[in-house]
Design a protein around this motif. Structure first.
Motif, PDB file in Angstrom:
ATOM      1  N   PHE A 192      -0.896  15.728   9.272  1.00 28.51           N
ATOM      2  CA  PHE A 192      -1.524  14.407   9.413  1.00 28.51           C
ATOM      3  C   PHE A 192      -0.977  13.448   8.363  1.00 28.51           C
ATOM      4  O   PHE A 192      -0.847  12.255   8.600  1.00 28.51           O
ATOM      5  CB  PHE A 192      -3.049  14.536   9.272  1.00 28.51           C
ATOM      6  CG  PHE A 192      -3.727  14.874  10.572  1.00 28.51           C
ATOM      7  CD1 PHE A 192      -3.172  15.800  11.449  1.00 28.51           C
ATOM      8  CD2 PHE A 192      -4.921  14.267  10.945  1.00 28.51           C
ATOM      9  CE1 PHE A 192      -3.785  16.114  12.646  1.00 28.51           C
ATOM     10  CE2 PHE A 192      -5.545  14.568  12.153  1.00 28.51           C
ATOM     11  CZ  PHE A 192      -4.980  15.494  12.987  1.00 28.51           C
ATOM     12  N   PHE A 193      -0.660  13.997   7.194  1.00 33.51           N
ATOM     13  CA  PHE A 193      -0.111  13.166   6.120  1.00 33.51           C
ATOM     14  C   PHE A 193       1.260  12.615   6.546  1.00 33.51           C
ATOM     15  O   PHE A 193       1.530  11.418   6.400  1.00 33.51           O
ATOM     16  CB  PHE A 193       0.013  14.026   4.850  1.00 33.51           C
ATOM     17  CG  PHE A 193       0.611  13.298   3.688  1.00 33.51           C
ATOM     18  CD1 PHE A 193      -0.076  12.266   3.066  1.00 33.51           C
ATOM     19  CD2 PHE A 193       1.870  13.648   3.202  1.00 33.51           C
ATOM     20  CE1 PHE A 193       0.478  11.593   1.992  1.00 33.51           C
ATOM     21  CE2 PHE A 193       2.416  12.986   2.126  1.00 33.51           C
ATOM     22  CZ  PHE A 193       1.727  11.953   1.521  1.00 33.51           C
ATOM     23  N   ALA A 194       2.111  13.490   7.078  1.00 31.26           N
ATOM     24  CA  ALA A 194       3.445  13.054   7.529  1.00 31.26           C
ATOM     25  C   ALA A 194       3.305  11.975   8.608  1.00 31.26           C
ATOM     26  O   ALA A 194       4.024  10.967   8.618  1.00 31.26           O
ATOM     27  CB  ALA A 194       4.222  14.248   8.064  1.00 31.26           C
ATOM     28  N   LEU A 195       2.327  12.211   9.501  1.00 31.56           N
ATOM     29  CA  LEU A 195       2.081  11.243  10.577  1.00 31.56           C
ATOM     30  C   LEU A 195       1.637   9.897   9.984  1.00 31.56           C
ATOM     31  O   LEU A 195       2.131   8.839  10.364  1.00 31.56           O
ATOM     32  CB  LEU A 195       0.956  11.815  11.450  1.00 31.56           C
ATOM     33  CG  LEU A 195       0.817  11.311  12.859  1.00 31.56           C
ATOM     34  CD1 LEU A 195       2.018  11.747  13.674  1.00 31.56           C
ATOM     35  CD2 LEU A 195      -0.457  11.886  13.500  1.00 31.56           C
ATOM     36  N   HIS A 196       0.707   9.999   9.024  1.00 33.67           N
ATOM     37  CA  HIS A 196       0.066   8.808   8.464  1.00 33.67           C
ATOM     38  C   HIS A 196       1.028   7.952   7.641  1.00 33.67           C
ATOM     39  O   HIS A 196       0.965   6.728   7.687  1.00 33.67           O
ATOM     40  CB  HIS A 196      -1.110   9.260   7.588  1.00 33.67           C
ATOM     41  CG  HIS A 196      -2.066   8.174   7.211  1.00 33.67           C
ATOM     42  ND1 HIS A 196      -2.965   7.643   8.099  1.00 33.67           N
ATOM     43  CD2 HIS A 196      -2.265   7.509   6.049  1.00 33.67           C
ATOM     44  CE1 HIS A 196      -3.673   6.708   7.503  1.00 33.67           C
ATOM     45  NE2 HIS A 196      -3.266   6.600   6.248  1.00 33.67           N
ATOM     46  N   VAL A 197       1.906   8.591   6.864  1.00 31.07           N
ATOM     47  CA  VAL A 197       2.730   7.785   5.943  1.00 31.07           C
ATOM     48  C   VAL A 197       4.182   7.631   6.399  1.00 31.07           C
ATOM     49  O   VAL A 197       4.913   6.822   5.822  1.00 31.07           O
ATOM     50  CB  VAL A 197       2.698   8.315   4.483  1.00 31.07           C
ATOM     51  CG1 VAL A 197       1.279   8.393   3.962  1.00 31.07           C
ATOM     52  CG2 VAL A 197       3.379   9.643   4.351  1.00 31.07           C
ATOM     53  N   VAL A 198       4.625   8.409   7.388  1.00 28.38           N
ATOM     54  CA  VAL A 198       6.025   8.275   7.816  1.00 28.38           C
ATOM     55  C   VAL A 198       6.119   7.902   9.301  1.00 28.38           C
ATOM     56  O   VAL A 198       6.634   6.834   9.648  1.00 28.38           O
ATOM     57  CB  VAL A 198       6.828   9.577   7.550  1.00 28.38           C
ATOM     58  CG1 VAL A 198       8.277   9.400   8.004  1.00 28.38           C
ATOM     59  CG2 VAL A 198       6.773   9.958   6.079  1.00 28.38           C
ATOM     60  N   VAL A 199       5.599   8.785  10.157  1.00 31.69           N
ATOM     61  CA  VAL A 199       5.823   8.599  11.598  1.00 31.69           C
ATOM     62  C   VAL A 199       5.163   7.304  12.107  1.00 31.69           C
ATOM     63  O   VAL A 199       5.825   6.474  12.748  1.00 31.69           O
ATOM     64  CB  VAL A 199       5.300   9.824  12.395  1.00 31.69           C
ATOM     65  CG1 VAL A 199       5.551   9.633  13.882  1.00 31.69           C
ATOM     66  CG2 VAL A 199       5.954  11.093  11.891  1.00 31.69           C
ATOM     67  N   LEU A 200       3.872   7.132  11.808  1.00 31.23           N
ATOM     68  CA  LEU A 200       3.164   5.952  12.342  1.00 31.23           C
ATOM     69  C   LEU A 200       3.728   4.641  11.771  1.00 31.23           C
ATOM     70  O   LEU A 200       3.984   3.708  12.547  1.00 31.23           O
ATOM     71  CB  LEU A 200       1.656   6.070  12.110  1.00 31.23           C
ATOM     72  CG  LEU A 200       0.979   7.187  12.912  1.00 31.23           C
ATOM     73  CD1 LEU A 200      -0.493   7.289  12.554  1.00 31.23           C
ATOM     74  CD2 LEU A 200       1.129   6.958  14.407  1.00 31.23           C
ATOM     75  N   PRO A 201       3.967   4.545  10.432  1.00 26.52           N
ATOM     76  CA  PRO A 201       4.574   3.296   9.945  1.00 26.52           C
ATOM     77  C   PRO A 201       5.946   3.038  10.576  1.00 26.52           C
ATOM     78  O   PRO A 201       6.283   1.895  10.887  1.00 26.52           O
ATOM     79  CB  PRO A 201       4.720   3.524   8.428  1.00 26.52           C
ATOM     80  CG  PRO A 201       3.698   4.550   8.097  1.00 26.52           C
ATOM     81  CD  PRO A 201       3.573   5.422   9.308  1.00 26.52           C
ATOM     82  N   ALA A 202       6.725   4.119  10.792  1.00 26.38           N
ATOM     83  CA  ALA A 202       8.068   3.940  11.376  1.00 26.38           C
ATOM     84  C   ALA A 202       7.976   3.419  12.810  1.00 26.38           C
ATOM     85  O   ALA A 202       8.910   2.803  13.322  1.00 26.38           O
ATOM     86  CB  ALA A 202       8.827   5.261  11.347  1.00 26.38           C
ATOM     87  N   MET A 203       6.848   3.667  13.480  1.00 28.62           N
ATOM     88  CA  MET A 203       6.668   3.127  14.838  1.00 28.62           C
ATOM     89  C   MET A 203       6.006   1.747  14.783  1.00 28.62           C
ATOM     90  O   MET A 203       6.327   0.849  15.552  1.00 28.62           O
ATOM     91  CB  MET A 203       5.796   4.086  15.665  1.00 28.62           C
ATOM     92  CG  MET A 203       6.484   5.402  15.962  1.00 28.62           C
ATOM     93  SD  MET A 203       5.315   6.634  16.521  1.00 28.62           S
ATOM     94  CE  MET A 203       5.213   6.198  18.249  1.00 28.62           C
ATOM     95  N   PHE A 204       5.031   1.617  13.857  1.00 29.06           N
ATOM     96  CA  PHE A 204       4.223   0.394  13.823  1.00 29.06           C
ATOM     97  C   PHE A 204       5.048  -0.825  13.399  1.00 29.06           C
ATOM     98  O   PHE A 204       4.975  -1.887  14.034  1.00 29.06           O
ATOM     99  CB  PHE A 204       3.053   0.590  12.844  1.00 29.06           C
ATOM    100  CG  PHE A 204       1.999  -0.472  12.916  1.00 29.06           C
ATOM    101  CD1 PHE A 204       0.905  -0.340  13.755  1.00 29.06           C
ATOM    102  CD2 PHE A 204       2.100  -1.627  12.154  1.00 29.06           C
ATOM    103  CE1 PHE A 204      -0.072  -1.318  13.823  1.00 29.06           C
ATOM    104  CE2 PHE A 204       1.138  -2.617  12.218  1.00 29.06           C
ATOM    105  CZ  PHE A 204       0.045  -2.457  13.059  1.00 29.06           C
ATOM    106  N   VAL A 205       5.858  -0.646  12.330  1.00 30.93           N
ATOM    107  CA  VAL A 205       6.549  -1.815  11.759  1.00 30.93           C
ATOM    108  C   VAL A 205       7.526  -2.462  12.753  1.00 30.93           C
ATOM    109  O   VAL A 205       7.469  -3.687  12.968  1.00 30.93           O
ATOM    110  CB  VAL A 205       7.190  -1.457  10.395  1.00 30.93           C
ATOM    111  CG1 VAL A 205       8.051  -2.587   9.876  1.00 30.93           C
ATOM    112  CG2 VAL A 205       6.089  -1.113   9.378  1.00 30.93           C
TER     113      VAL A 205
END
Ligand code: HEM
Length: 368
Positions: A192-205
Motif C-alpha cells: 500500500f505504501f508503494a501504491l500510495h507514494v509511487v504508483v498513484l502519484p505517477a498516475m495522478f500527476v
C-alpha cells in the motif's frame, strides 16, 4: 527613485530571461484568458480548491516520509511522528485532513460540473479525466488509511479488501495481490505504501496535467442560463490577475479551514493492530466509501451469500459507468426535456449517495 534590479518587463534581467524562456508569450497568453462572470461563478473555484488540497498533501506527504517506515515498523514510526517528533502530529493531522477535504472538494467540483453541464461538447475529456482523478483520489485515501497500521486501519482494510475478493474469477487474485498474502500484514503495508507514494502519484500527476491543459484549451464553460443571453450581455473578467487573485483569496480561506480542523481536531492514532483481537463492532470505511459499503451490505441482506455481494458490486459498477459516460447521453443541447431528465438523474444520484451515507452511519453498532 533609484532604479532597482527588478524583473519588470523593461529590465535587462527580464529581457535576458525572456529571450531564453519566452516569458512574454506566456504572459500574453495569460492576459488573453478570461473567466465568465455570472450568478453561478462561485462553482468555478472548486477545481482550484481541490488542487490546493492536493498540493498541501504533496508537501506534508514528503515531510511524513522523513520518519515513516513501511512494513513491520509502520505503527511505531507513526507513533513517533504523532507523540515524539516536534510538530509531527500537526503535519500528520494536516495531511489527513487535507486528504479528506480534497475528496470532499472533488465531489463538490464534480457535481457542480455536472449540473452546469460542463461535460458537454467539447469538454468530454475534461469529464473523463476528472472521473479518473476522483477514482485515484479515493484510492489515495484507501491506501493511506492502512499506513499507520492501527486497529481501525487494519480491520477496515480487511473488510475493504474482502469486497473485490467477491468478484468472480479475478477477485481472489486481486485481493491476494493487494494483501501480499492470505492476511493483511506487514507485506500489505509495504504494498500500500508503494501504491500510495509511487504508483498513484505517477498516475495522478500526468492525468491532472491533461485535465488542466484541457481547461486551458477550452476555457470555462458557460451554464445554459447564461448561454440564453445575447453575447454582448455576457460578462467576463481576465483570468490574470483578477480571477487568479480571487482564487488566492479562496485558497487562503481553505488554508484557514484546514489549519483550524488540523489543530483543533488532531488526527488520532488508535492502538496497534492485533490480528488476534476481535474486530471492533463499529468497523467502517472512510466516509466517502460509506455509500458503496451500505449499498453492498443492503444487497447482501436481500440476497445472502456470494450472489448478493456479486449483485451489489455489479449494480454499483453499472451506476458508476453510467455516470462516467454521461457526456455520451447528453452531448449537447438537444431538447430542454432531455437535458432536464439528465439533471434529475444527477439529483437522484446526489440523493442516493447522501441517503445511503447517513443510513450507513445510523446503523453502525456502537464501538466496543
Ligand atoms: C480530483 C482532482 C481534480 C482537480 C485537482 C481538478 C482541477 C480542476 C481545475 C483547477 C479546473 C478549472 C477551474 C474549475 O472549474 O474549478 C477544473 C475544471 C473542470 N473539471 Fe476538474 N479537477 C479534479 C477533478 C474533477 C472531477 C472529479 C471532475 C468530474 C468528473 C472534473 C471535471 C471538470 C470539468 C468538466 C471542468 C471544466 C469546468 C467548466 O468548464 O466549467 N474535475 N478542474
Amino acid at each position: 527613485m533609484a532604479k532597482s534590479s527588478s524583473v519588470a518587463p523593461e529590465s535587462r534581467v527580464y529581457r535576458w530571461l525572456d529571450e531564453r524562456l519566452g516569458i512574454s508569450e506566456i504572459v500574453e497568453l495569460a492576459g488573453k484568458k478570461r473567466v465568465p462572470e455570472h450568478k453561478h461563478s462561485f462553482w468555478y473555484y472548486w477545481g482550484g480548491i481541490t488542487l490546493f488540497f492536493f498540493l498541501v498533501m504533496c508537501v506534508t506527504g514528503v515531510l511524513l516520509l522523513v520518519y515513516y517506515r513501511p512494513g513491520d515498523g509502520a505503527y511505531e514510526s507513526v507513533r513517533l511522528i504523532t507523540y515524539d517528533i516536534k510538530f509531527g502530529w500537526l503535519v500528520r493531522s494536516i495531511h489527513s485532513w487535507s486528504a479528506n477535504l480534497m475528496v470532499a472538494a472533488a465531489f463538490v467540483h464534480m457535481f457542480s460540473a455536472f449540473f452546469m453541464k460542463a461535460y458537454r461538447r467539447p469538454r468530454e475529456f475534461l469529464w473523463f479525466t476528472g472521473i479518473g482523478l476522483l477514482s485515484l483520489s479515493m484510492l489515495f485515501g484507501f491506501s493511506g488509511y492502512l499506513l499507520p497500521m492501527d486497529e481501525l486501519a487494519y480491520f477496515a482494510t480487511k473488510v475493504g479488501l474482502a469486497i473485490p475478493a467477491t468478484i468472480p474469477v479475478v477477485g481472489p487474485w486481486i485481493a491476494d495481490l493487494a494483501r501480499g498474502g492470505p492476511e493483511v500484514g506487514a507485506y500489505t503495508v509495504s504494498r500500500f505504501f508503494a501504491l500510495h507514494v509511487v504508483v498513484l502519484p505517477a498516475m495522478f500527476v500526468p492525468l491532472l496535467g491533461i485535465h488542466l491543459a484541457l481547461v486551458q484549451k477550452h476555457g470555462m464553460s458557460i451554464p445554459e442560463s447564461e448561454q440564453a443571453k445575447p453575447e454582448k450581455a455576457r460578462k467576463s473578467i481576465p483570468f490574470f490577475p483578477n480571477f487568479a487573485m480571487k482564487d488566492m483569496a479562496v485558497w487562503l480561506i481553505a488554508l484557514n479551514v484546514l489549519g483550524f480542523l488540523a489543530a483543533v481536531y488532531p488526527w488520532q492514532l488508535g492502538p496497534a493492530a492485533d490480528s488476534l483481537m476481535p474486530a471492533p463492532m463499529d468497523i467502517h470505511p472512510e466516509w466517502y466509501f460509506m455509500s458503496s459499503f451500505q449499498i453492498l451490505k443492503w444487497f447482501g441482506n436481500w440476497f445472502p451469500g456470494a450472489l448478493g455481494e456479486f449483485l451489489g458490486i455489479a449494480v454499483f459498477n453499472v451506476g458508476v459507468l453510467l455516470w462516467a459516460i454521461v457526456p455520451f447521453f447528453d452531448p449537447e443541447k438537444r431538447s430542454g426535456v432531455w437535458g432536464r431528465r439528465v439533471t434529475w438523474f444527477g439529483i437522484f444520484v446526489v440523493f442516493v449517495i447522501l441517503l445511503t451515507t447517513i443510513w450507513g452511519y445510523a446503523v453502525l453498532p456502537a464501538g466496543k
